[in-house]
Design a protein around this motif. Structure first.
Motif, PDB file in Angstrom:
ATOM      1  N   PRO A 158      77.797  33.887 -22.153  1.00 32.49           N
ATOM      2  CA  PRO A 158      76.360  34.092 -21.988  1.00 32.49           C
ATOM      3  C   PRO A 158      75.996  34.192 -20.510  1.00 32.49           C
ATOM      4  O   PRO A 158      76.764  33.789 -19.639  1.00 32.49           O
ATOM      5  CB  PRO A 158      75.749  32.850 -22.624  1.00 32.49           C
ATOM      6  CG  PRO A 158      76.820  31.836 -22.594  1.00 32.49           C
ATOM      7  CD  PRO A 158      78.106  32.572 -22.675  1.00 32.49           C
ATOM      8  N   ARG A 159      74.810  34.684 -20.230  1.00 33.17           N
ATOM      9  CA  ARG A 159      74.366  34.813 -18.845  1.00 33.17           C
ATOM     10  C   ARG A 159      74.072  33.452 -18.253  1.00 33.17           C
ATOM     11  O   ARG A 159      73.462  32.601 -18.881  1.00 33.17           O
ATOM     12  CB  ARG A 159      73.108  35.662 -18.765  1.00 33.17           C
ATOM     13  CG  ARG A 159      73.382  37.102 -18.978  1.00 33.17           C
ATOM     14  CD  ARG A 159      72.171  37.907 -18.644  1.00 33.17           C
ATOM     15  NE  ARG A 159      72.251  39.158 -19.368  1.00 33.17           N
ATOM     16  CZ  ARG A 159      71.240  39.964 -19.542  1.00 33.17           C
ATOM     17  NH1 ARG A 159      70.065  39.649 -19.067  1.00 33.17           N
ATOM     18  NH2 ARG A 159      71.400  41.075 -20.201  1.00 33.17           N
ATOM     19  N   PHE A 160      74.504  33.293 -17.014  1.00 33.89           N
ATOM     20  CA  PHE A 160      74.302  32.039 -16.296  1.00 33.89           C
ATOM     21  C   PHE A 160      72.830  31.891 -15.943  1.00 33.89           C
ATOM     22  O   PHE A 160      72.190  32.828 -15.481  1.00 33.89           O
ATOM     23  CB  PHE A 160      75.173  32.025 -15.034  1.00 33.89           C
ATOM     24  CG  PHE A 160      74.984  30.816 -14.189  1.00 33.89           C
ATOM     25  CD1 PHE A 160      75.487  29.594 -14.589  1.00 33.89           C
ATOM     26  CD2 PHE A 160      74.290  30.882 -13.002  1.00 33.89           C
ATOM     27  CE1 PHE A 160      75.319  28.469 -13.817  1.00 33.89           C
ATOM     28  CE2 PHE A 160      74.116  29.773 -12.221  1.00 33.89           C
ATOM     29  CZ  PHE A 160      74.627  28.561 -12.632  1.00 33.89           C
ATOM     30  N   GLY A 161      72.290  30.688 -16.151  1.00 28.51           N
ATOM     31  CA  GLY A 161      70.899  30.411 -15.827  1.00 28.51           C
ATOM     32  C   GLY A 161      70.762  29.657 -14.523  1.00 28.51           C
ATOM     33  O   GLY A 161      70.411  30.215 -13.493  1.00 28.51           O
ATOM     34  N   CYS A 162      71.080  28.358 -14.543  1.00 32.93           N
ATOM     35  CA  CYS A 162      70.976  27.531 -13.348  1.00 32.93           C
ATOM     36  C   CYS A 162      71.851  26.284 -13.496  1.00 32.93           C
ATOM     37  O   CYS A 162      72.406  26.038 -14.557  1.00 32.93           O
ATOM     38  CB  CYS A 162      69.525  27.126 -13.094  1.00 32.93           C
ATOM     39  SG  CYS A 162      68.826  26.073 -14.379  1.00 32.93           S
ATOM     40  N   VAL A 163      71.954  25.511 -12.419  1.00 32.44           N
ATOM     41  CA  VAL A 163      72.713  24.265 -12.417  1.00 32.44           C
ATOM     42  C   VAL A 163      71.736  23.122 -12.270  1.00 32.44           C
ATOM     43  O   VAL A 163      70.870  23.138 -11.393  1.00 32.44           O
ATOM     44  CB  VAL A 163      73.740  24.231 -11.259  1.00 32.44           C
ATOM     45  CG1 VAL A 163      74.430  22.892 -11.201  1.00 32.44           C
ATOM     46  CG2 VAL A 163      74.753  25.333 -11.417  1.00 32.44           C
ATOM     47  N   GLN A 164      71.867  22.132 -13.135  1.00 28.17           N
ATOM     48  CA  GLN A 164      71.014  20.951 -13.087  1.00 28.17           C
ATOM     49  C   GLN A 164      71.880  19.759 -12.682  1.00 28.17           C
ATOM     50  O   GLN A 164      72.860  19.433 -13.351  1.00 28.17           O
ATOM     51  CB  GLN A 164      70.377  20.709 -14.454  1.00 28.17           C
ATOM     52  CG  GLN A 164      69.462  19.526 -14.505  1.00 28.17           C
ATOM     53  CD  GLN A 164      68.908  19.334 -15.905  1.00 28.17           C
ATOM     54  OE1 GLN A 164      69.477  19.823 -16.884  1.00 28.17           O
ATOM     55  NE2 GLN A 164      67.811  18.639 -16.003  1.00 28.17           N
ATOM     56  N   LYS A 165      71.525  19.106 -11.565  1.00 25.85           N
ATOM     57  CA  LYS A 165      72.281  17.960 -11.069  1.00 25.85           C
ATOM     58  C   LYS A 165      71.402  16.718 -11.125  1.00 25.85           C
ATOM     59  O   LYS A 165      70.249  16.763 -10.713  1.00 25.85           O
ATOM     60  CB  LYS A 165      72.731  18.189  -9.631  1.00 25.85           C
ATOM     61  CG  LYS A 165      73.651  19.364  -9.451  1.00 25.85           C
ATOM     62  CD  LYS A 165      74.017  19.546  -7.995  1.00 25.85           C
ATOM     63  CE  LYS A 165      74.908  20.750  -7.794  1.00 25.85           C
ATOM     64  NZ  LYS A 165      75.291  20.919  -6.387  1.00 25.85           N
ATOM     65  N   THR A 166      71.969  15.626 -11.645  1.00 21.55           N
ATOM     66  CA  THR A 166      71.241  14.361 -11.712  1.00 21.55           C
ATOM     67  C   THR A 166      72.147  13.225 -11.261  1.00 21.55           C
ATOM     68  O   THR A 166      73.351  13.256 -11.469  1.00 21.55           O
ATOM     69  CB  THR A 166      70.744  14.064 -13.141  1.00 21.55           C
ATOM     70  OG1 THR A 166      71.872  14.074 -14.028  1.00 21.55           O
ATOM     71  CG2 THR A 166      69.734  15.080 -13.613  1.00 21.55           C
ATOM     72  N   THR A 167      71.533  12.217 -10.652  1.00 18.66           N
ATOM     73  CA  THR A 167      72.261  11.018 -10.258  1.00 18.66           C
ATOM     74  C   THR A 167      72.209  10.031 -11.406  1.00 18.66           C
ATOM     75  O   THR A 167      71.137   9.736 -11.935  1.00 18.66           O
ATOM     76  CB  THR A 167      71.621  10.387  -9.012  1.00 18.66           C
ATOM     77  OG1 THR A 167      71.640  11.349  -7.964  1.00 18.66           O
ATOM     78  CG2 THR A 167      72.381   9.152  -8.581  1.00 18.66           C
ATOM     79  N   VAL A 168      73.361   9.508 -11.808  1.00 22.77           N
ATOM     80  CA  VAL A 168      73.428   8.536 -12.893  1.00 22.77           C
ATOM     81  C   VAL A 168      73.475   7.127 -12.309  1.00 22.77           C
ATOM     82  O   VAL A 168      72.671   6.277 -12.667  1.00 22.77           O
ATOM     83  CB  VAL A 168      74.645   8.796 -13.803  1.00 22.77           C
ATOM     84  CG1 VAL A 168      74.709   7.773 -14.916  1.00 22.77           C
ATOM     85  CG2 VAL A 168      74.588  10.198 -14.366  1.00 22.77           C
ATOM     86  N   THR A 169      74.424   6.868 -11.410  1.00 20.99           N
ATOM     87  CA  THR A 169      74.521   5.568 -10.749  1.00 20.99           C
ATOM     88  C   THR A 169      74.871   5.768  -9.284  1.00 20.99           C
ATOM     89  O   THR A 169      75.497   6.745  -8.906  1.00 20.99           O
ATOM     90  CB  THR A 169      75.611   4.673 -11.382  1.00 20.99           C
ATOM     91  OG1 THR A 169      76.864   5.352 -11.322  1.00 20.99           O
ATOM     92  CG2 THR A 169      75.291   4.324 -12.817  1.00 20.99           C
ATOM     93  N   GLY A 170      74.484   4.812  -8.470  1.00 22.66           N
ATOM     94  CA  GLY A 170      74.848   4.830  -7.060  1.00 22.66           C
ATOM     95  C   GLY A 170      73.940   5.707  -6.234  1.00 22.66           C
ATOM     96  O   GLY A 170      72.911   6.201  -6.687  1.00 22.66           O
TER      97      GLY A 170
END
Length: 157
Positions: free
Chosen positions: A108-120
């Motif tokens: 499929p076509r690439f949309g975007c990258v979502q980055k989140t901090t879980v710990t630290g």
């Protein structure tokens, strides 16, 4: 992913076991030198495999950054095994929706990258799974037993 013996969808309840069906390689890769620090082979669905793979990093002398995809057991196991040593971030690639009625091997076509901090505390600019994904692609290219959608899948653990 490695297929041992047969594809997971063909495994009967009588044959089910830890060494039959889909198996995944978990790879810990150092970001700058691309050195494989640890790896583990096993089923992706159980917490046992994740606990065993993350314990290999428990001897790290200082704090380090870990970037994973959004598989839920990763969050639990990193928090349980590496809570005092790891800064954990999740990197999720979002793709455009595909027409459900067409079967195609095209991605499929690439949309975007979502980055989140879980710990630290970590710099999300550095959070990436690209290095390990490139390593996985190279492994699949040179070792056909690790390839997907092929007849050359592995029959041995």
């Amino acid at each position: 992913m490695v297929l041992c013996g047969k594809h997971q969808r063909y495994v009967t309840p009588e044959e089910a076991g830890p060494h039959i069906g889909d198996a995944y390689t978990f790879i810990g890769l150092e970001r700058t030198s691309k050195l494989v620090l640890a790896w583990h082979l096993g089923k992706r669905d159980g917490e046992k495999i994740l606990r065993n793979s993350w314990r290999k990093f428990a001897t790290a002398p200082s704090r380090f950054d870990v970037s994973t995809d959004a598989l839920q057991p990763y969050e639990t196991m990193i928090d349980m095994c590496l809570y005092d040593r790891a800064n954990h971030s999740q990197v999720v690639k979002l793709f455009a929706k595909r027409d459900e009625y067409r079967e195609s091997y095209r991605p499929p076509r690439f949309g975007c990258v979502q980055k989140t901090t879980v710990t630290g505390w970590l710099d999300l600019e550095r959070a990436s799974t690209s290095h390990v994904e490139r390593n996985n692609g190279t492994l699949r290219q040179w070792c056909k037993r690790l390839g997907r959608l092929t007849y050359a899948f592995s029959r041995k653990w």
